[in-house]
Design an enzyme around this catalytic site. Structure first.
Site, mmCIF file in Angstrom:
data_model
loop_
_atom_site.group_PDB
_atom_site.id
_atom_site.type_symbol
_atom_site.label_atom_id
_atom_site.label_comp_id
_atom_site.label_asym_id
_atom_site.label_seq_id
_atom_site.Cartn_x
_atom_site.Cartn_y
_atom_site.Cartn_z
ATOM 1 N N GLY A 351 0.842 -1.196 0.000
ATOM 2 C CA GLY A 351 0.000 0.000 0.000
ATOM 3 C C GLY A 351 0.874 1.242 0.000
ATOM 4 N N MET A 353 5.210 2.585 1.363
ATOM 5 C CA MET A 353 6.517 2.193 1.901
ATOM 6 C C MET A 353 7.216 3.398 2.509
ATOM 7 S SD MET A 353 8.842 -0.063 2.423
ATOM 8 C CE MET A 353 10.299 0.451 3.331
ATOM 9 N N GLU A 388 2.915 5.503 7.778
ATOM 10 C CA GLU A 388 4.265 5.669 7.222
ATOM 11 C C GLU A 388 5.032 6.780 7.941
ATOM 12 O OE1 GLU A 388 4.916 3.166 5.638
ATOM 13 O OE2 GLU A 388 2.932 2.568 4.914
ATOM 14 N N GLU A 410 6.093 -3.043 12.497
ATOM 15 C CA GLU A 410 4.814 -2.904 11.788
ATOM 16 C C GLU A 410 3.636 -2.818 12.755
ATOM 17 O OE1 GLU A 410 4.607 -1.910 9.009
ATOM 18 O OE2 GLU A 410 6.439 -2.480 7.996
HETATM 19 N N1 BES Z 1 6.834 -1.325 5.380
HETATM 20 C C1 BES Z 1 5.525 -1.500 4.866
HETATM 21 C C2 BES Z 1 5.474 -1.766 3.391
HETATM 22 C C3 BES Z 1 5.898 -3.147 3.007
HETATM 23 C C4 BES Z 1 5.045 -4.199 3.208
HETATM 24 C C5 BES Z 1 7.115 -3.390 2.429
HETATM 25 C C6 BES Z 1 5.427 -5.467 2.855
HETATM 26 C C7 BES Z 1 7.516 -4.649 2.090
HETATM 27 C C8 BES Z 1 6.667 -5.699 2.301
HETATM 28 C C9 BES Z 1 4.665 -0.273 5.148
HETATM 29 O O1 BES Z 1 5.025 0.456 6.258
HETATM 30 C C10 BES Z 1 3.294 -0.803 5.421
HETATM 31 O O2 BES Z 1 3.106 -1.442 6.401
HETATM 32 N N2 BES Z 1 2.360 -0.548 4.530
HETATM 33 C C11 BES Z 1 1.030 -1.058 4.649
HETATM 34 C C12 BES Z 1 0.060 0.007 4.940
HETATM 35 C C13 BES Z 1 -0.365 0.110 6.351
HETATM 36 C C14 BES Z 1 -1.398 1.202 6.526
HETATM 37 C C15 BES Z 1 -0.835 -1.177 6.963
HETATM 38 C C16 BES Z 1 0.656 -1.659 3.318
HETATM 39 O O3 BES Z 1 1.449 -1.555 2.394
HETATM 40 O O4 BES Z 1 -0.409 -2.221 3.226
HETATM 41 ZN ZN ZN Z 2 4.511 -0.332 8.078
#
Ligand code: BES
Ligand code: ZN
Length: 970
Positions: A351, A353, A388, A410
């Site tokens: 979603g 990064m 983020e 996370e």
């Molecule tokens: N660090 C993650 C993005 C990510 C997810 C990178 C999986 C590599 C593998 C980012 O901070 C994140 O968690 N994004 C979420 C959104 C959030 C609101 C839960 C996402 O991408 O869904």
């Molecule tokens: Zn995250």
């Protein structure tokens, strides 16, 4: 490092990049290709000779499998200090190879901390140009040292290393520089340095962008690609003169140069702070931006020119400043960079990064247009920005040492995203929604015997796939839930104090999760708050039980005796838990409670059983526990208390807090599935909904009834179920019809807007004719005049879906055409999900075929589209056949995703409830063992377990449910 040296090094790198021209490109790409092939065969194309010699000249005695380069982790001999990286992505196809490529040069300065004759540095899918020494890299010494000579250099494909062997040892405390030049493919694979493509005014435009987390920085340049290997990065991008180049830091110089007769601009960025490789970002695009200052921090939103011109970045820009400032206060730490860029990309796997200073998003997660976007889209933008931005400190400034602690990173961001969004939009009440979005969501997964603890051991997480698997609902939602519980029993005041000393102590460094407990414990002691913890216990003692053992308890309360007990909650009570727990599946449970509206004193349940006489009730008093579901546990009551709660719901449900009404429903349905209570009790909880207008209880009921639909929508009970729900939802439909003056106004409240959608969706799907007529009239009007869509954005998904389900090929084709011409991704997404609502198998099969054609459905959307189709009872068997038939292709072509495979497998199989389906699933697992399931490995196990539980549930419940529905359907 001296300034003069800095400049001369840079010139050197440009020279290198310049040297890698088109001719070497072809060789380069054939090597990339052969590496790919080799990866499948698990052999290296550039294997070292079998007999090697050590620095002393003695023959190497260790077996290949014991060699450092056959392990996945870096040895502890070298530490990077800084990098000079120059990258030149080509935004047009290379004429000879027909591929998009990038070329690059890198110099990494590292310190030797233990003598070694081996340099291991991560590198994946890069092709290296040999230096004057005939090797893949050259080595120089700093501080006057002369380095040993390179004797061998090769690429280890499986473990993703560039291996450099030396004829002597590097000396401890000396610094060296490793120089490389390389070429890679700028593929459309959504990982590393990749390309995203969109059309603008009939012209195809390419964006070169990055996604490094977790292990793809090594696909852009050779690097020590582990989160604890923090270093300073000096990035230079070479790009067409009319394109914008962005990276984590602000631009410090841009000059026009000519390389091989090609006119380009070279943009240099300020050195980064000490940071991890997975947070790097480089982007070259034709984008524009809007911006403002938030105090000293420059905030910008970048997107396609058309999107910016249409004002789609305004909302994100307006909420970013307040959220950033909120986190500065929450953490008591200033935002550590000068700028915060956020950019919307047409192709993006996750979603969003959290690249430090340059956050990347899917377009739907950043761009907002009131003419097209729903309030749900808006909420997602506010919370995802919150998420983020929260990482800018928690994760970026202070980083967990290794991926086994990912859950804390996370989980933390997933908790505080609600706090950030709430600060920007205080009228929404988003903080409550964590209960539906995370707590209830992950209860469902964590109640399976195949669940796993939040925390993994460092040794267990080695391979990139194992790292990817950690990005699951447990890490995100259970992590968020237990941190919310912790903040709530410590109080936010104590929580933020510990958090702040943690962040300030470890800034620019790495931690393990217990470091946070240490700082919270110190805050507890300093603020004299030991009474917030159980007697003689530390934060660690409480949290270990939630973090080191999987699952969660159900607390049973007998309000006639005041006794209570806890038990590991398993959705399938017959499932076998083969994972031992040092805590015996018992928890330290914070019990908050009230008696008929009067709050009692919270206490801890520390053992399997206990008695608290305060919980005893008399007369028609009832007890309610886990107020606002701040605790990560379910609650079960004795029959008499349930009867009194049900009675309260019937006579005046508002006495019970709204979150707890949602909880009573969710707990009852799940306790019934686990055979703690009768299924009829759960159904009884839905009877009062006739008088309920609040979103949370309704959403909770619909989420749970969804399971009934999945189990019964292919059976004779379906008709009865529909009749019952129709009767329950009719008053809600009428309530909104009146409130919105015949659907012409939008409800004021954020969650009222959500519940309006529920009312409409359920009224239409249960066949309330006022609803079906309404939506079909709207859709027909839109078909007649595509330039003028009369449907409010909040209602579009539902209206499109109902109309396409009721319609035929014309309705479908209109939707498809609108999908293809949509000017904002949120509108396209609404159509993409609605197109899966068709009732004709051929339309659904055709749509399934589209999902594997990246020119029709973007790769980022393929798996979710298949899952949408599987959600449709007609599409379910089609999607399953399709996934089985194409597994190897999907896996190889769409790999690298983080959530996608587990969502795909769980999504396509969630209706499974027969022996035959179970067999098919087991066969699927066998047939594809050689292909693998990547990040979906656990999902296969979960699906098997779920199917078995469903089979049993149906056997045991079908008759009773039928009887109950016969009694209570109108
Ligand atoms: N660090 C993650 C993005 C990510 C997810 C990178 C999986 C590599 C593998 C980012 O901070 C994140 O968690 N994004 C979420 C959104 C959030 C609101 C839960 C996402 O991408 O869904
Ligand atoms: Zn995250």
């Amino acid at each position: 490092m001296g300034k003069g040296f800095f400049i001369s090094k840079t010139v050197g790198v440009v020279g290198i990049v310049l040297g890698v021209g088109a001719v070497s490109t072809i060789i380069a790409l054939s090597v990339v290709y052969s590496q790919e092939k080799a990866k499948n065969l698990e052999v290296s194309p550039t294997k070292p000779p079998t007999t090697t010699t050590t620095s002393t000249g003695a023959p190497a005695t260790t077996e290949p499998s014991n060699e450092q380069w056959h392990k996945y982790r870096l040895p502890d001999t070298l530490l990077p200090e800084s990098y000079e990286v120059t990258l030149w992505p080509r935004l047009e196809k290379d004429a000879t190879s027909g591929l998009y490529i990038f070329t690059g040069g890198s110099e990494v300065t590292f310190r030797c901390v233990k003598e070694t004759d081996l340099i291991l540095i991560h590198s994946n899918k890069l092709n290296f140009t040999k230096g004057a020494n005939g090797h893949l890299a050259t080595l120089t010494g700093l501080d006057g040292s002369s380095p040993p000579a390179i004797t061998q250099s090769w690429l280890e494909v499986r473990t993703q290393f560039l291996v450099v062997k030396l004829d002597g040892n590097l000396k401890a405390d000396q610094r060296y520089v490793l120089h490389t030049q390389f070429t890679g493919e700028l593929a459309d694979d959504l990982g590393g340095f990749y390309r995203s493509v969109y059309m603008e005014d009939g012209v195809e435009k390419v964006v070169a962008t990055t996604q490094m987390q977790p292990t793809d920085a090594r696909k852009a340049f050779p690097c020590f690609d582990e989160p604890a290997m923090k270093a300073i990065f000096n990035i230079t991008l070479i790009h067409p003169r009319d394109r914008v180049a962005l990276s984590n830091m602000e631009e410090i110089a841009a000059k026009n140069i000519t390389i091989d007769g090609i006119e380009v601009t070279e943009t240099k960025f300020a050195p980064t702070p000490r940071m991890s490789t997975y947070l790097l970002a480089f982007i070259v695009s034709d984008y524009t931006s809007i911006g403002m200052m938030a105090g000293d921090v420059q905030i910008r939103i970048f997107a396609r020119r058309k999107a910016i011109a249409a004002g789609q970045g305004e909302y994100a820009l307006n909420v970013t400043g307040p959220i950033l400032k909120y986190f500065e206060r929450y953490y008591s730490a200033p935002y550590p960079l000068k700028k915060s860029d956020q950019i919307a990309l047409p192709d993006f796997n996750a979603g969003a990064m959290e690249n430090w200073g340059l956050i990347t998003y899917r377009e739907t997660a950043l761009l907002y247009d009131p003419a097209f976007s729903s309030n749900a889209n808006k909420e997602r933008i506010a919370t995802i920005i919150g998420h983020e931005l929260a990482h800018m400190w928690f994760g970026n400034l202070v980083t967990l040492k290794w991926w086994n602690d990912l859950w804390l990173n996370e989980g933390f961001a997933s908790y505080v995203e609600y706090l950030g969004a709430d600060d920007a939009e205080p009228s929404w009440g988003v903080k409550d929604l964590i209960v539906l979005g995370d707590v209830h969501r992950v209860f469902a997964v964590d109640a399976l015997a195949s669940s796993h603890p939040l925390s993994s051991k460092e040794e267990e997480i080695q391979r990139p796939e194992q790292i990817s698997e950690l990005f699951d609902a447990i890490s995100y939602s259970k992590g968020a839930s237990v941190l919310r519980m912790l903040s709530s029993f410590l109080t936010e005041e104590v929580f933020v104090q510990g958090l702040s000393t943690y962040l300030n102590t470890f800034a620019y460094n790495n931690t393990v999760y217990t470091d946070l407990w240490d700082h919270l414990q110190a805050a507890v002691e300093k603020t004299g708050s030991t009474n917030k913890l159980p007697p003689n216990s530390r934060v660690h003692d409480v949290m270990n039980r939630w973090v080191l053992q999987m699952g969660f308890p159900v607390v049973s309360i007998d309000a006639t005796t005041g006794s209570l007990s806890q038990q590991h909650f398993l959705l399938d009570p017959d499932s076998v838990v083969d994972r031992p727990s040092e805590f015996n599946y018992e928890w330290f449970v914070p019990i908050t409670w009230q008696k008929s509206g009067t709050q009692g004193t919270a206490f801890w349940l520390l053992d399997k059983t206990a008695t608290n006489n305060d919980l005893k009730v008399t007369g028609d008093q009832w007890v309610l526990a886990n107020l606002n579901v701040t605790g990560f546990y379910r609650v079960k009551y004795d029959d008499a208390n349930y009867a009194k709660l049900l009675n309260q719901l019937t006579i005046d449900h508002t006495v019970i807090p709204v979150i707890n009404r949602a909880q009573l429903i969710d707990d009852a349905f799940n306790l019934a599935r686990a055979k703690h209570v009768l299924t009829t009790l759960a159904l009884d909880m839905t009877k009062y909904l006739k008088a309920e207008t609040e979103y949370m209880p309704w959403e909770s009921a619909l989420d749970n009834l969804d399971f009934f639909y999945l189990m019964f929508d292919r059976s004779e009970i379906y008709g009865l179920l529909q009749a019952y729900i129709k009767g329950q939802v009719e008053p809600l439909f009428n309530y909104y019809q009146t409130m919105t003056e015949m659907w012409t106004k939008v409800p004021d409240g954020h969650t009222d807007q959500y519940n309006q959608v529920n009312a409409l969706r359920m009224a239409c799907s249960t066949g309330i004719s006022a609803c079906t007529q309404l939506v079909q009239t709207w859709y027909k009007a839109w078909m007649a005049n595509p330039a003028n869509n009369p449907i409010h954005p909040n209602l579009r998904s539902t209206v499109y879906c109902s109309a396409i389900a009721a319609g035929g090929v014309q309705e479908w084709d209109h939707g498809w055409k609108m999908f293809q011409s949509a000017t904002i991704a949120t509108e396209a997404d609404k159509l993409r999900s609605s197109l899966a609502c068709a009732s004709q198998p051929w339309l659904l099969n055709r749509y399934l075929e589209y999902t594997l054609n990246a020119t029709l459905i973007r790769k980022q959307d393929a798996t979710s589209t298949i899952v949408y189709i599987a959600n449709n009872v007609v599409g379910q068997p089609l999607a399953w056949d399709f996934m089985r038939a194409n597994w190897a292709y999907i896996f190889n072509e769409y790999g690298g995703g983080s959530f996608s495979f587990s969502n795909l497998i769980n999504g396509v199989t969630k209706r499974f409830s027969t022996e035959f389906e179970l067999q098919q699933l087991q066969q699927f697992k066998k047939d594809n063992a050689h292909v693998g399931f990547g990040s979906g490995t656990l999902a296969v196990e979960q699906s098997i377990e779920r199917t078995q539980a469903n089979i049993k549930w149906l056997k045991e419940n079908k008759d009773n449910v039928e009887k109950w529905l016969k009694q209570f359907s109108p």
